[in-house]
Design a protein around this motif. Structure first.
Motif, PDB file in Angstrom:
ATOM      1  N   LEU A 159       0.816  -1.209   0.000  1.00  0.00           N
ATOM      2  CA  LEU A 159       0.000   0.000   0.000  1.00  0.00           C
ATOM      3  C   LEU A 159       0.854   1.264   0.000  1.00  0.00           C
ATOM      4  CD1 LEU A 159      -2.857  -1.053   2.451  1.00  0.00           C
ATOM      5  CD2 LEU A 159      -2.951  -0.886  -0.049  1.00  0.00           C
ATOM      6  N   ALA A 160       2.077   1.157   0.542  1.00  0.00           N
ATOM      7  CA  ALA A 160       2.977   2.313   0.530  1.00  0.00           C
ATOM      8  C   ALA A 160       3.427   2.670  -0.880  1.00  0.00           C
ATOM      9  CB  ALA A 160       4.195   2.028   1.399  1.00  0.00           C
ATOM     10  N   LEU A 161       3.261   1.732  -1.810  1.00  0.00           N
ATOM     11  CA  LEU A 161       3.676   1.968  -3.196  1.00  0.00           C
ATOM     12  C   LEU A 161       2.496   2.261  -4.110  1.00  0.00           C
ATOM     13  CD1 LEU A 161       6.360  -0.861  -3.480  1.00  0.00           C
ATOM     14  CD2 LEU A 161       6.736   1.572  -3.057  1.00  0.00           C
ATOM     15  N   GLU A 213       4.444  16.207   2.703  1.00  0.00           N
ATOM     16  CA  GLU A 213       3.503  15.591   1.772  1.00  0.00           C
ATOM     17  C   GLU A 213       2.517  16.640   1.278  1.00  0.00           C
ATOM     18  OE1 GLU A 213       0.539  11.684   1.485  1.00  0.00           O
ATOM     19  OE2 GLU A 213       1.892  11.949   3.182  1.00  0.00           O
ATOM     20  N   GLU A 214       2.061  16.432   0.053  1.00  0.00           N
ATOM     21  CA  GLU A 214       1.058  17.332  -0.530  1.00  0.00           C
ATOM     22  C   GLU A 214      -0.312  16.985   0.028  1.00  0.00           C
ATOM     23  OE1 GLU A 214       1.364  19.836  -2.577  1.00  0.00           O
ATOM     24  OE2 GLU A 214       3.455  19.671  -3.270  1.00  0.00           O
ATOM     25  N   PRO A 241       3.138   9.902  -7.808  1.00  0.00           N
ATOM     26  CA  PRO A 241       3.685   8.655  -8.366  1.00  0.00           C
ATOM     27  C   PRO A 241       3.828   7.583  -7.287  1.00  0.00           C
ATOM     28  CG  PRO A 241       5.406  10.289  -8.107  1.00  0.00           C
ATOM     29  CD  PRO A 241       4.121  10.993  -7.796  1.00  0.00           C
ATOM     30  N   PHE A 242       4.205   6.384  -7.684  1.00  0.00           N
ATOM     31  CA  PHE A 242       4.164   5.234  -6.781  1.00  0.00           C
ATOM     32  C   PHE A 242       5.041   5.418  -5.546  1.00  0.00           C
ATOM     33  CE2 PHE A 242       7.937   4.273  -9.256  1.00  0.00           C
ATOM     34  CZ  PHE A 242       8.773   3.633  -8.364  1.00  0.00           C
ATOM     35  N   TYR A 243       6.079   6.260  -5.632  1.00  0.00           N
ATOM     36  CA  TYR A 243       7.001   6.438  -4.511  1.00  0.00           C
ATOM     37  C   TYR A 243       6.612   7.629  -3.618  1.00  0.00           C
ATOM     38  CZ  TYR A 243       8.755   9.918  -7.839  1.00  0.00           C
ATOM     39  OH  TYR A 243       8.842  10.959  -8.728  1.00  0.00           O
ATOM     40  N   ALA A 244       5.475   8.247  -3.864  1.00  0.00           N
ATOM     41  CA  ALA A 244       5.103   9.474  -3.152  1.00  0.00           C
ATOM     42  C   ALA A 244       5.014   9.272  -1.644  1.00  0.00           C
ATOM     43  CB  ALA A 244       3.774   9.998  -3.689  1.00  0.00           C
TER      44      ALA A 244
END
Length: 205
Positions: free
Chosen positions: A174-176, A193-194, A180-183
């Motif tokens: 879930l962390a990915l 974080e946005e 993008p996937f690394y956010a």
């Protein structure tokens, strides 16, 4: 709006905990003869050192959560719970909008809160108690625990470790899932974080 979501200690605690848990799983499964890496005796010694390190880290983390009020982020709620279940199982594969917006006052969505609460209140205590009982097995008579048997206690410890492994795999997966996937991983490294800016009624944004 980019804001500091994860504080310095929170990031240190998170990554140090992750490293210790991975190392404990590696040494723990070797103790159970799943593979040969360090050798049984060294794996046991490393496992004990790592376990004590994790217990100390958890003690500091519990103190930090209680004194800073961060524990409030784990209060369970059913609001949007099923919406998050649907999003993780179907919605994110259809590129649907996430039904929960992170904020400074609520870092974790309802599903995360339940998962983390289970980790902190069920899996971790089971590992603590069963692991310490195994470690101090020879002291059971002095502690008045003659009625316990090592086999069932060891099985509980192994079951809790497997539950930890399942949680770990799900957490990494879930962390990915960010965009993008690394956010999400980047946010846990930098702390920033946005998030969507919350508009105050009566004020212009």
């Amino acid at each position: 709006m980019k804001v500091m979501i994860y504080k310095r200690f929170e990031r240190f605690w998170h990554w140090t905990q992750a490293a210790l848990i991975i190392a404990l799983m590696v040494t723990g499964f070797e103790i159970h003869a799943v593979y040969h890496l360090f050798g049984f005796e060294q794996a046991v010694n490393l496992h004990i050192i790592l376990a004590w390190s994790l217990i100390v880290l958890w003690a500091f983390a519990i103190f930090w959560h209680l004194t800073t009020g961060e524990w409030r982020h784990y209060i369970p709620t059913t609001e949007k719970l099923m919406a998050m279940v649907r999003y993780y199982s179907i919605g994110m594969f259809r590129d649907e909008e996430k039904p929960y917006k992170k904020s400074l006052s609520a870092k974790h969505n309802p599903l995360q809160r339940l998962a983390y609460l289970g980790f902190k209140l069920v899996i971790s205590p089971l590992i603590w108690v069963s692991g310490l009982l195994c470690l101090f097995y020879t002291d059971w008579p002095a502690l008045g625990l003659e009625g316990l048997r090592l086999g069932p206690v060891a099985m509980v410890h192994t079951a809790a470790a497997i539950a930890m492994l399942v949680f770990f795999i799900a957490h990494v997966y879930l962390a990915l899932t960010g965009k993008p996937f690394y956010a999400y991983v980047k946010a846990m490294i930098t702390g920033y974080e946005e998030i969507e800016e919350t508009k105050t009624p009566g004020k212009n944004s």
